[in-house]
Design a protein around this motif. Sequence first.
Motif, short mmCIF file in Angstrom:
data_model
loop_
_atom_site.label_atom_id
_atom_site.label_comp_id
_atom_site.label_asym_id
_atom_site.label_seq_id
_atom_site.Cartn_x
_atom_site.Cartn_y
_atom_site.Cartn_z
N GLN A 126 0.82 -1.21 0.00
CA GLN A 126 0.00 0.00 0.00
C GLN A 126 0.85 1.26 0.00
OE1 GLN A 126 -2.63 -0.26 3.41
NE2 GLN A 126 -4.21 -1.22 2.15
N VAL A 127 0.27 2.29 -0.60
CA VAL A 127 0.86 3.62 -0.59
C VAL A 127 -0.22 4.58 -0.13
CG1 VAL A 127 1.97 5.43 -1.94
CG2 VAL A 127 2.39 3.02 -2.51
N LYS A 128 0.04 5.30 0.95
CA LYS A 128 -0.91 6.29 1.48
C LYS A 128 -0.32 7.67 1.22
CE LYS A 128 -3.20 7.73 5.72
NZ LYS A 128 -3.34 7.47 7.17
N VAL A 129 -1.11 8.54 0.61
CA VAL A 129 -0.64 9.88 0.25
C VAL A 129 -1.62 10.91 0.81
CG1 VAL A 129 -0.09 11.45 -1.64
CG2 VAL A 129 0.43 9.01 -1.86
N THR A 130 -1.09 11.96 1.42
CA THR A 130 -1.89 13.06 1.93
C THR A 130 -1.29 14.35 1.41
OG1 THR A 130 -2.30 11.80 3.95
CG2 THR A 130 -2.80 14.15 4.02
N GLY A 131 -2.16 15.26 0.93
CA GLY A 131 -1.64 16.54 0.47
C GLY A 131 -2.60 17.30 -0.40
N ASP A 132 -2.09 18.41 -0.91
CA ASP A 132 -2.89 19.32 -1.74
C ASP A 132 -2.62 19.10 -3.22
OD1 ASP A 132 -4.14 20.62 0.41
OD2 ASP A 132 -2.41 21.90 0.72
N VAL A 133 -2.49 17.86 -3.62
CA VAL A 133 -2.21 17.51 -5.01
C VAL A 133 -3.37 16.65 -5.51
CG1 VAL A 133 -0.61 16.27 -6.51
CG2 VAL A 133 0.26 17.61 -4.62
N PRO A 134 -3.84 16.87 -6.74
CA PRO A 134 -4.95 16.07 -7.26
C PRO A 134 -4.63 14.58 -7.30
CG PRO A 134 -4.54 17.97 -8.67
CD PRO A 134 -3.42 17.91 -7.68
N TYR A 135 -5.65 13.77 -7.08
CA TYR A 135 -5.54 12.32 -7.12
C TYR A 135 -4.88 11.85 -8.41
CZ TYR A 135 -7.24 7.59 -8.04
OH TYR A 135 -7.34 6.27 -8.37
N GLU A 136 -5.30 12.40 -9.54
CA GLU A 136 -4.78 11.97 -10.85
C GLU A 136 -3.27 12.18 -10.96
OE1 GLU A 136 -7.42 14.03 -10.46
OE2 GLU A 136 -9.03 12.64 -11.00
N THR A 137 -2.78 13.26 -10.36
CA THR A 137 -1.35 13.56 -10.39
C THR A 137 -0.56 12.49 -9.65
OG1 THR A 137 -1.81 15.93 -10.51
CG2 THR A 137 0.40 15.27 -9.78
#
Length: 70
Positions: A39-50
């Motif tokens: 799994q990779v968990k990402v949090t931030g102000d970047v669009p999902y598609e990016t």
Amino acid sequence: MGEYLFNVKMSCEGCSGAVGRALAKVDGITYEVSLQNQQVKVTGDVPYETVLEKIKRTGKEVVSSEVVVA
């Protein structure tokens, strides 16, 4: 702020390292790569598609993904 969870097929530390290096180049996110859980968990102000595109460019297969918080 978005939170995304990706199930990525990774077979070794080299695979998870490649994903980590690709995500390290994205400004405005924090991420956690788990080889054990695939799994990779990402949090931030970047669009999902990016984020999805960055992971796919490593050549690793994204088995499934979800937007936890949009």
